[in-house]
Design a protein around this motif. Structure first.
Motif, PDB file in Angstrom:
ATOM      1  N   GLU A  13       0.830  -1.212   0.000  1.00  0.00           N
ATOM      2  CA  GLU A  13       0.000   0.000   0.000  1.00  0.00           C
ATOM      3  C   GLU A  13       0.862   1.259   0.000  1.00  0.00           C
ATOM      4  N   ARG A  16       2.400   1.617  -3.472  1.00  0.00           N
ATOM      5  CA  ARG A  16       1.429   2.112  -4.446  1.00  0.00           C
ATOM      6  C   ARG A  16       1.184   3.606  -4.258  1.00  0.00           C
ATOM      7  N   ASP A  17       1.072   4.045  -3.016  1.00  0.00           N
ATOM      8  CA  ASP A  17       0.837   5.463  -2.759  1.00  0.00           C
ATOM      9  C   ASP A  17       1.991   6.328  -3.271  1.00  0.00           C
ATOM     10  N   LYS A  20       1.817   6.407  -7.089  1.00  0.00           N
ATOM     11  CA  LYS A  20       0.721   7.283  -7.496  1.00  0.00           C
ATOM     12  C   LYS A  20       1.129   8.748  -7.398  1.00  0.00           C
ATOM     13  N   MET A 111      -3.680   3.019 -12.026  1.00  0.00           N
ATOM     14  CA  MET A 111      -4.138   3.308 -10.668  1.00  0.00           C
ATOM     15  C   MET A 111      -4.094   4.791 -10.318  1.00  0.00           C
ATOM     16  N   THR A 112      -3.558   5.625 -11.202  1.00  0.00           N
ATOM     17  CA  THR A 112      -3.382   7.047 -10.887  1.00  0.00           C
ATOM     18  C   THR A 112      -4.507   7.874 -11.511  1.00  0.00           C
ATOM     19  N   TYR A 137      -4.998  -2.160 -10.634  1.00  0.00           N
ATOM     20  CA  TYR A 137      -3.599  -2.412 -10.337  1.00  0.00           C
ATOM     21  C   TYR A 137      -3.027  -3.416 -11.325  1.00  0.00           C
ATOM     22  N   THR A 160       6.254  -3.406  -9.723  1.00  0.00           N
ATOM     23  CA  THR A 160       5.460  -4.341  -8.929  1.00  0.00           C
ATOM     24  C   THR A 160       6.387  -5.219  -8.096  1.00  0.00           C
ATOM     25  N   THR A 203       9.943   4.364  -7.429  1.00  0.00           N
ATOM     26  CA  THR A 203       8.963   5.283  -8.027  1.00  0.00           C
ATOM     27  C   THR A 203       9.338   5.774  -9.414  1.00  0.00           C
TER      28      THR A 203
END
Length: 204
Positions: A13, A16-17, A20, A111-112, A137, A160, A203
């Protein structure tokens, strides 16, 4: 391909944040300057034929942040159903929409929210009716089994943590005999643990 999730100390999580946030900035501020190339500079460096993106709006092209050219790996045919995993600003999705023609379909998964909005705006500007963009995702595609003729992905698999899970889900979505075209980053040496746990290195 090594599965690093079991040794990863940061949560999925949190990862992913962070991703994003980075790509939200690429959508909103494409010319800010990043540690990866963007826009036509990136596309030209990795061998895109400019004829493929001549008709794509500038707003979509300038936020392109791919690492390879999936279109060099095999054909996309008229009438194909194509899924673009991690579709971003829609650059590859909109190229594919021109290749599949009116009888084909292209679905971009990202996802963004800012990237999806930019991609949808570009499709509308082009009057493209064979494209849709969905939230999702890379390792949990919101699609049924045996759905796609082709999956394309550009600079996403490396983001990933569980490559095995991601590729198994892509295989699930592909039809028997379907094609997988990946443009990405590959390293030949094992990543040290401190690098795996450095979220800033995930990222980009």
């Amino acid at each position: 391909m090594e599965n690093n999730q079991s040794s990863l100390k940061i949560s999925v999580e949190a990862l992913r944040d962070a991703i994003k946030k980075e790509y939200s900035n690429v959508a909103k501020f494409p010319n800010k300057g990043y540690h990866f190339h963007t826009g036509c500079t990136a596309a030209d460096r990795i061998g895109y034929d400019p004829a493929l993106y001549t008709n794509i709006p500038k707003e979509n092209t300038e936020s392109f942040a791919g690492t390879g050219n999936p279109f060099t790996l095999g054909p996309i045919n008229e009438g194909d159903i194509v899924v673009d995993v991690g579709s971003g600003s829609g650059f590859d999705t909109l190229i594919a929409s021109q290749l599949v023609g009116l009888k084909g379909q292209v679905i971009g998964i990202d996802m963004t929210p800012e990237m999806r909005a930019k991609a949808q705006s570009g499709a509308e500007a082009m009057g493209t009716n064979n494209v849709e963009f969905r939230e999702g995702y890379a390792d949990e595609l919101p699609l049924p089994d045996n759905f796609a003729d082709v999956i394309i992905s550009n600079g996403v698999l490396n983001l990933t943590p569980n490559k095995d899970k991601t590729l198994k889900d892509w295989a699930r979505v592909l039809k028997p005999g379907g094609r997988l075209y990946i443009g990405d980053i590959l390293i030949s040496e094992k990543m040290p643990q401190e690098a795996l746990d450095d979220i800033s290195l995930w990222t980009g």
